[in-house]
Design an enzyme around this catalytic site. Structure first.
Site, PDB file in Angstrom:
ATOM      1  N   GLY A 296       0.784  -1.226   0.000  1.00  0.00           N
ATOM      2  CA  GLY A 296       0.000   0.000   0.000  1.00  0.00           C
ATOM      3  C   GLY A 296       0.817   1.277   0.000  1.00  0.00           C
ATOM      4  CG  HIS A 297       4.454   3.609   1.577  1.00  0.00           C
ATOM      5  ND1 HIS A 297       5.738   3.899   1.188  1.00  0.00           N
ATOM      6  CD2 HIS A 297       4.037   4.680   2.274  1.00  0.00           C
ATOM      7  CE1 HIS A 297       6.088   5.086   1.657  1.00  0.00           C
ATOM      8  NE2 HIS A 297       5.064   5.576   2.313  1.00  0.00           N
ATOM      9  CG  PHE A 298       3.417   5.879  -2.464  1.00  0.00           C
ATOM     10  CD1 PHE A 298       2.537   6.631  -1.713  1.00  0.00           C
ATOM     11  CD2 PHE A 298       4.772   6.044  -2.264  1.00  0.00           C
ATOM     12  CE1 PHE A 298       2.998   7.568  -0.796  1.00  0.00           C
ATOM     13  CE2 PHE A 298       5.241   6.965  -1.351  1.00  0.00           C
ATOM     14  CZ  PHE A 298       4.365   7.725  -0.612  1.00  0.00           C
TER      15      PHE A 298
END
Length: 145
Positions: free
Chosen positions: A45-47
């Site tokens: 989730g990053h990124f």
């Protein structure tokens, strides 16, 4: 104290262990490495679609290698299971991203160690020895009751 003994005394385990190997440890500093595997959860989730290692994880890696490993070495026989190693302050400057499947090297230089507090100047280098981030990190060894 050898490198394997220091690593065995770290108060972390996977998935929150960010030390693969120690290359050098003496009373003035430490040098160690960590490889950021692409399957680590935080990359999901990053990124979105462009994974980058979060700054907080880079800071944690620098703290584990640069402060905690050095603290264990300096305390040697005085460290026991009732001790808690706690972060007290950081000042970081982020210069380049660290991507999945990148190996980093952390080099730490002791600024001072007194009254249970260790403060270090810490630098993280990528595989071509460019500075990724740098700063100061302090931690304390507390006796747990």
């Amino acid at each position: 104290m050898d490198f394997k003994e220091i690593l065995s005394k770290l108060p972390y385990e996977k998935p929150f262990l960010f030390v693969d190997e120690l290359l050098n440890v003496d009373e003035n500093g430490v040098k160690g490495t960590y490889f950021f595997k692409e399957d680590l959860d935080f990359y999901k989730g990053h990124f979105k679609g462009n994974p980058v290692t979060p700054g907080v994880i880079l800071t944690e890696t620098m703290a584990q290698i640069g402060v905690v490993c050095l603290g264990i070495f300096l305390l040697n026989k005085d460290l026991n299971k009732n001790n808690i190693i706690t972060l007290t302050s950081t000042e970081m400057e982020f210069l380049k991203p660290v991507l999945p499947n990148e190996k980093v090297t952390v080099v730490s230089e002791k600024i001072y160690f007194r009254f249970g507090k260790l403060k270090c100047r810490v630098v993280m280098l990528n595989e071509v020895e460019e500075q990724v981030c740098k700063g100061t990190i302090s931690g304390m060894i507390l006796q747990q009751k």
